[in-house]
Motif scaffolding. Sequence first.
Motif, PDB file in Angstrom:
ATOM      1  N   SER A 143       0.809  -1.211   0.000  1.00 23.23           N
ATOM      2  CA  SER A 143       0.000   0.000   0.000  1.00 23.23           C
ATOM      3  C   SER A 143       0.839   1.257   0.000  1.00 23.23           C
ATOM      4  CB  SER A 143      -0.896   0.010   1.229  1.00 23.23           C
ATOM      5  OG  SER A 143      -0.100   0.085   2.402  1.00 23.23           O
ATOM      6  N   GLY A 144       2.143   1.103   0.273  1.00 25.73           N
ATOM      7  CA  GLY A 144       3.008   2.273   0.366  1.00 25.73           C
ATOM      8  C   GLY A 144       2.914   2.985   1.691  1.00 25.73           C
ATOM      9  N   GLY A 145       2.096   2.480   2.603  1.00 31.33           N
ATOM     10  CA  GLY A 145       1.885   3.179   3.856  1.00 31.33           C
ATOM     11  C   GLY A 145       2.959   2.974   4.903  1.00 31.33           C
ATOM     12  N   SER A 146       3.650   1.836   4.841  1.00 33.19           N
ATOM     13  CA  SER A 146       4.632   1.538   5.875  1.00 33.19           C
ATOM     14  C   SER A 146       5.974   1.244   5.224  1.00 33.19           C
ATOM     15  CB  SER A 146       4.192   0.330   6.693  1.00 33.19           C
ATOM     16  OG  SER A 146       2.982   0.600   7.356  1.00 33.19           O
ATOM     17  N   ALA A 147       6.998   1.877   5.733  1.00 35.41           N
ATOM     18  CA  ALA A 147       8.347   1.653   5.224  1.00 35.41           C
ATOM     19  C   ALA A 147       9.282   1.410   6.398  1.00 35.41           C
ATOM     20  CB  ALA A 147       8.820   2.860   4.415  1.00 35.41           C
ATOM     21  N   TYR A 148      10.285   0.570   6.172  1.00 33.90           N
ATOM     22  CA  TYR A 148      11.249   0.233   7.209  1.00 33.90           C
ATOM     23  C   TYR A 148      12.652   0.323   6.625  1.00 33.90           C
ATOM     24  CZ  TYR A 148       6.983  -1.537   9.265  1.00 33.90           C
ATOM     25  OH  TYR A 148       5.699  -1.632   9.743  1.00 33.90           O
ATOM     26  N   TYR A 149      13.598   0.741   7.464  1.00 36.52           N
ATOM     27  CA  TYR A 149      14.957   0.996   7.009  1.00 36.52           C
ATOM     28  C   TYR A 149      15.963   0.347   7.942  1.00 36.52           C
ATOM     29  CZ  TYR A 149      12.565   4.730   4.463  1.00 36.52           C
ATOM     30  OH  TYR A 149      11.718   5.439   3.644  1.00 36.52           O
ATOM     31  N   THR A 150      17.094  -0.005   7.369  1.00 36.84           N
ATOM     32  CA  THR A 150      18.191  -0.388   8.222  1.00 36.84           C
ATOM     33  C   THR A 150      18.706   0.854   8.938  1.00 36.84           C
ATOM     34  OG1 THR A 150      20.234  -1.687   8.291  1.00 36.84           O
ATOM     35  CG2 THR A 150      20.030  -0.084   6.510  1.00 36.84           C
ATOM     36  N   GLU A 151      19.264   0.657  10.103  1.00 38.84           N
ATOM     37  CA  GLU A 151      19.616   1.799  10.956  1.00 38.84           C
ATOM     38  C   GLU A 151      20.577   2.767  10.278  1.00 38.84           C
ATOM     39  OE1 GLU A 151      18.054   2.070  13.868  1.00 38.84           O
ATOM     40  OE2 GLU A 151      18.993   4.031  14.200  1.00 38.84           O
ATOM     41  N   SER A 152      21.513   2.254   9.509  1.00 37.39           N
ATOM     42  CA  SER A 152      22.565   3.102   8.947  1.00 37.39           C
ATOM     43  C   SER A 152      22.070   4.083   7.888  1.00 37.39           C
ATOM     44  CB  SER A 152      23.686   2.238   8.359  1.00 37.39           C
ATOM     45  OG  SER A 152      23.188   1.454   7.296  1.00 37.39           O
ATOM     46  N   VAL A 153      20.866   3.889   7.376  1.00 37.43           N
ATOM     47  CA  VAL A 153      20.360   4.794   6.336  1.00 37.43           C
ATOM     48  C   VAL A 153      19.175   5.630   6.806  1.00 37.43           C
ATOM     49  CG1 VAL A 153      21.125   3.150   4.588  1.00 37.43           C
ATOM     50  CG2 VAL A 153      18.696   3.240   5.213  1.00 37.43           C
ATOM     51  N   LYS A 154      18.703   5.398   8.014  1.00 40.81           N
ATOM     52  CA  LYS A 154      17.559   6.156   8.524  1.00 40.81           C
ATOM     53  C   LYS A 154      17.859   7.651   8.514  1.00 40.81           C
ATOM     54  CE  LYS A 154      15.410   2.702  11.513  1.00 40.81           C
ATOM     55  NZ  LYS A 154      15.121   2.302  12.913  1.00 40.81           N
ATOM     56  N   GLY A 155      16.914   8.420   8.025  1.00 41.55           N
ATOM     57  CA  GLY A 155      17.073   9.863   7.952  1.00 41.55           C
ATOM     58  C   GLY A 155      17.794  10.339   6.703  1.00 41.55           C
TER      59      GLY A 155
END
Length: 124
Positions: free
Chosen positions: A54-66
């Motif tokens: 749905s595109g509503g939820s995204a998750y990232y590895t810590e090193s690329v967050k932000g």
Amino acid sequence: QVQLVESGGGLVQAGGSLRLSCAASGRAFSLYYMAWFRQAPGKEREFVATIRWSGGSAYYTESVKGRFTISRDNAKNTVYLQMNSLKPEDTAAYYCAAALRPTIASLRQSYDYWGQGTQVTVSS
């Protein structure tokens, strides 16, 4: 069956930006979880980011967050990875992946379809 083709890689200086694209062909693209992984020379392929159908939820590895943002356009069958504030340690081949129901979204083994990859090189 889903075919994935990545584009947008290249050479950039540290602090710069790139946007990767992954064009998907095949049916029911909107039903798939989409993800980006990367693999540096001599290292294992690692999870970068994933986004739900749905595109509503995204998750990232810590090193690329932000710094990185994953997004998708289901009308265009395309997923994107906007990469800002790039660092030399982001240098890798970046791969797009797709799965209907990944058991664990950050695991490579959860994904059924893969692209050929696009190279990102960040110079210091």
